[in-house]
Scaffold this motif. Sequence first.
Motif, PDB file in Angstrom:
ATOM      1  N   CYS A  83       0.818  -1.234   0.000  1.00 36.57           N
ATOM      2  CA  CYS A  83       0.000   0.000   0.000  1.00 36.57           C
ATOM      3  C   CYS A  83       0.847   1.278   0.000  1.00 36.57           C
ATOM      4  O   CYS A  83       2.030   1.259   0.302  1.00 36.57           O
ATOM      5  N   GLU A  84       0.153   2.391  -0.320  1.00 35.17           N
ATOM      6  CA  GLU A  84       0.756   3.732  -0.216  1.00 35.17           C
ATOM      7  C   GLU A  84       0.269   4.475   1.019  1.00 35.17           C
ATOM      8  O   GLU A  84       0.879   5.443   1.458  1.00 35.17           O
ATOM      9  N   ALA A 120       3.802   4.838  -7.156  1.00 36.48           N
ATOM     10  CA  ALA A 120       4.936   5.074  -8.061  1.00 36.48           C
ATOM     11  C   ALA A 120       5.216   3.761  -8.780  1.00 36.48           C
ATOM     12  O   ALA A 120       4.878   2.694  -8.283  1.00 36.48           O
ATOM     13  N   GLY A 121       5.824   3.808  -9.915  1.00 39.12           N
ATOM     14  CA  GLY A 121       6.115   2.572 -10.654  1.00 39.12           C
ATOM     15  C   GLY A 121       6.060   2.852 -12.136  1.00 39.12           C
ATOM     16  O   GLY A 121       5.323   3.739 -12.588  1.00 39.12           O
ATOM     17  N   ASP A 122       6.844   2.111 -12.906  1.00 39.70           N
ATOM     18  CA  ASP A 122       6.943   2.325 -14.350  1.00 39.70           C
ATOM     19  C   ASP A 122       6.475   1.074 -15.089  1.00 39.70           C
ATOM     20  O   ASP A 122       7.111   0.017 -14.996  1.00 39.70           O
ATOM     21  N   PRO A 123       5.353   1.158 -15.851  1.00 39.07           N
ATOM     22  CA  PRO A 123       4.858  -0.014 -16.585  1.00 39.07           C
ATOM     23  C   PRO A 123       5.836  -0.514 -17.651  1.00 39.07           C
ATOM     24  O   PRO A 123       5.753  -1.668 -18.090  1.00 39.07           O
ATOM     25  N   VAL A 155      -1.127 -10.322  -5.900  1.00 40.71           N
ATOM     26  CA  VAL A 155       0.115  -9.578  -6.144  1.00 40.71           C
ATOM     27  C   VAL A 155      -0.145  -8.083  -6.179  1.00 40.71           C
ATOM     28  O   VAL A 155      -1.232  -7.639  -6.524  1.00 40.71           O
ATOM     29  N   ARG A 156       0.889  -7.338  -5.820  1.00 42.15           N
ATOM     30  CA  ARG A 156       0.913  -5.889  -6.045  1.00 42.15           C
ATOM     31  C   ARG A 156       2.013  -5.662  -7.082  1.00 42.15           C
ATOM     32  O   ARG A 156       3.167  -6.032  -6.863  1.00 42.15           O
ATOM     33  N   ILE A 157       1.636  -5.102  -8.230  1.00 43.43           N
ATOM     34  CA  ILE A 157       2.623  -4.850  -9.296  1.00 43.43           C
ATOM     35  C   ILE A 157       3.402  -3.585  -8.939  1.00 43.43           C
ATOM     36  O   ILE A 157       2.822  -2.506  -8.829  1.00 43.43           O
ATOM     37  N   ILE A 158       4.692  -3.736  -8.729  1.00 48.27           N
ATOM     38  CA  ILE A 158       5.556  -2.584  -8.398  1.00 48.27           C
ATOM     39  C   ILE A 158       6.001  -1.891  -9.685  1.00 48.27           C
ATOM     40  O   ILE A 158       5.869  -0.683  -9.831  1.00 48.27           O
ATOM     41  N   ASP A 159       6.548  -2.667 -10.624  1.00 41.02           N
ATOM     42  CA  ASP A 159       6.967  -2.167 -11.944  1.00 41.02           C
ATOM     43  C   ASP A 159       6.516  -3.162 -13.002  1.00 41.02           C
ATOM     44  O   ASP A 159       6.333  -4.350 -12.728  1.00 41.02           O
ATOM     45  N   GLY A 175       1.360  -0.478 -10.042  1.00 41.62           N
ATOM     46  CA  GLY A 175       0.452   0.184  -9.105  1.00 41.62           C
ATOM     47  C   GLY A 175      -0.808  -0.599  -8.820  1.00 41.62           C
ATOM     48  O   GLY A 175      -1.523  -0.299  -7.870  1.00 41.62           O
ATOM     49  N   GLU A 176      -1.106  -1.615  -9.633  1.00 40.37           N
ATOM     50  CA  GLU A 176      -2.359  -2.347  -9.454  1.00 40.37           C
ATOM     51  C   GLU A 176      -2.192  -3.551  -8.527  1.00 40.37           C
ATOM     52  O   GLU A 176      -1.102  -4.111  -8.398  1.00 40.37           O
TER      53      GLU A 176
END
Length: 342
Positions: A64-65, A153-156, A179-183, A222-223
Motif C-alpha cells: 500500500c501507499e 509510483a512505478g513504471d509499466p 500480487v501488487r505490481i511494483i513495476d 500500481g495495481e
Amino acid sequence: SDREKQDQFLDKMDLERERGITIKAQTVRLRYHAQDGNVYILNLIDTPGHVDFTYEVSRSLAACEGALLVVDASQGVEAQTLANVYLAIDNNLEVFPVLNKIDLPSAEPERIIHEIEEIIGIDAHDAVLASAKEGIGTGDILEQIVKKIPPPAGDPAKPLKALLFDSWYDQYQGVIILVRIIDGTLGRGDKIQLMSSGIAHEVLKVGVFAPGMVEAQSLSAGEVGFVIAGIKEVQDARVGDTITLLNRPCAAPLPGFKEVKPMVFSGLYPIDTNQYEQLRDALAKLRLNDSSFSYEPENSVALGFGFRCGFLGLLHMEIIQERLEREFNLNLITTAPTVVYK
C-alpha cells in the motif's frame, strides 16, 4: 447483484461473520467519481485488527501507499491500534484517522481525537467522523483517500517486479496468488518466474476483485490483483516472494517479509488415526493461506501421530483449529497450549 448482497461482504468466512472479526485480509477495487470531476481507481485492502493477526496486516501494508486508521469513537486507542499504526509508519505510509461508530450514544469524538494526538502522535484535527453501520461519512473517507494518499509510483515499461503478498489453494484452479505490481506489466500467457525458487509458470488468468473475481487482460504498475498460473504445489508460492518475467527478469528481488516467531504451541492430533495424511495436506494448504503459523510432525504414546503447531496467540490457535475442522472436515484433539520460556 441483489442475490449476492449481504452484510460484511468482505468477511468471506463463516467464522468471521459469527465472531464479528476479520481474520483474512481481502482486496477490492473501486472506481470512484471524485468531487473534482476525475475518476480514480482505488485498490483497497481490508485487514484484521486483532494483534494475533498482525502478520496479515504487515503483509498488506507492504502493498500500500497509505492506510486508514479506524478507531472506535467510544473505546478509543487500544493496544492493537498502536501496534498497527506503528507498522504503517515503519512502512512510510500516509496515515489518516477515521472515527467509526459515531452513531453510538457513548461516542466521544472530541476526547478520542485528543487521545489519538496524545498517544499516537499523529494529527487528528480533520479526522473523518463515520459510522459503517449507518453509512455516515463514507463519501468523506473516499474524498480524503483521493486528497491525502499519493498515487502509486512505478513504471509499466520496466521489467516486471511484483510482490506476492497472499495466496490460497483452490481445488479447481490450484494456487491463486495475490500480487501488487511494483513495476512492469503482467498479462495472460506471460511466462513468470518466482525468484526465491526460480520455478517458472505460464499465466492462465489475471484479474481483480471488484468485488468478486473479474478477469482482466493485464495488470500494470500500481495495481493489485490475482494471478492463476497452474501452480500445483503449495510450497511454490511463498508469501513475500518476488514475481518477474522469465525472459525479461528484474535486476533484484524485493526485500520480502520477516519470518514471524510463534508464541504459543499446541499439538494437533486426528481423532481417527486414518486422517493423519489428510491432516498433513490440510496443514500445508492452510499454511499457504496463513504463513504465520508453523507445524512439525510429532507423536505421542497416548494420541499417536500428529503435529506440533506454533501460533501467534490463543485466538490464532482457536481459529486455525476451527478452520481445519470446518474447511477440511477433520476431527481433532488439541493438547493444552504452552509457551516457550527463555
